[in-house]
Design an enzyme around this catalytic site. Structure first.
Site, short mmCIF file in Angstrom:
data_model
loop_
_atom_site.label_atom_id
_atom_site.label_comp_id
_atom_site.label_asym_id
_atom_site.label_seq_id
_atom_site.Cartn_x
_atom_site.Cartn_y
_atom_site.Cartn_z
N CYS A 1 1.23 -8.38 -1.53
CA CYS A 1 2.39 -8.32 -0.64
C CYS A 1 2.70 -9.73 -0.20
CB CYS A 1 2.08 -7.42 0.57
SG CYS A 1 3.22 -7.59 1.95
N VAL B 1 2.50 -3.32 7.19
CA VAL B 1 1.61 -4.47 7.02
C VAL B 1 2.48 -5.69 6.78
CG1 VAL B 1 -0.40 -3.22 6.20
CG2 VAL B 1 1.35 -3.88 4.55
#
Length: 212
Positions: free
Chosen positions: A19, A59
């Protein structure tokens, strides 16, 4: 919002394995030399702890004692103030504001295309995202030529936001022309830093070869 006793005594980061926003936070932590517990999360199936802590179930999420922070920009600025050495923002307000604007543009203009390229369900969607990233990189080429780091003579929070994007370009299929070599040179300067290597998950290490 109660923090689980299991998390109270440690600095904990909930992070996806690949990510660009989570990588941004991990790079700041690595640059600061901060020890923390990493909780690897599948964003499509957030664990109960994360659901309890973060109303968006997103997140990166950082937990320190009773403090819970989310959004990469909020988390990274907190870390820079909480752990001031080495500083990752300039002292003067004008330079700080300029870097904050640059990071905002990265979040709003670059990151969505990284995510779109990663999550594309058709070749056309992936190619459109790759083209947007290529165009953004070429438009920013003068900035990469102007300074050793991004908009600053020293490494800053802006580099922690930019470097994870540059790291992913080959894996996303974004091919830059020869005249964009200053962008690759910029990336290599950061990728050689031991802190950058520490910031990588196993999945992210497989996205390209580390420089020797």
């Amino acid at each position: 919002m109660a923090v689980s006793p299991r998390l109270r005594n440690t600095l904990t980061l909930f992070s996806a394995r690949d990510c660009v926003l989570c990588h941004r936070v991990r790079l700041v932590l690595a640059a600061k030399g901060v020890q923390y517990d990493l909780v690897a999360v599948d964003p499509t199936q957030p664990p109960e702890d994360l659901i309890d802590l973060n109303p968006y179930h997103s997140v990166p999420t950082l937990v320190e004692r009773e403090l819970v922070l989310y959004s990469a920009s909020v988390v990274t600025e907190y870390l820079d103030e909480r752990y001031p050495h080495p500083p990752l923002m300039p002292i003067d307000p004008l330079s700080r504001a300029r870097l904050r604007l640059a990071m905002l543009r990265l979040e709003h203009e670059w990151v969505p295309h990284v995510q779109a390229a990663q999550q594309a369900s058709t070749k056309a969607q992936a190619e459109a995202a790759r083209k947007q990233l290529r165009d953004l990189a070429l438009a920013a080429l003068p900035l990469f030529k102007a300074s050793k780091f991004f908009l600053n003579p020293e490494m800053s929070l802006a580099d922690c936001a930019m470097a994870p994007i540059i790291w992913r370009l080959p894996a996303l299929g974004v091919v830059l022309p020869k005249e964009a070599k200053p962008i690759e040179d910029y990336g290599q300067r950061i990728f050689r830093n031991p802190g950058f290597v520490r910031s990588l998950t196993a999945e992210e290490k497989n996205l390209r070869e580390l420089p020797v």
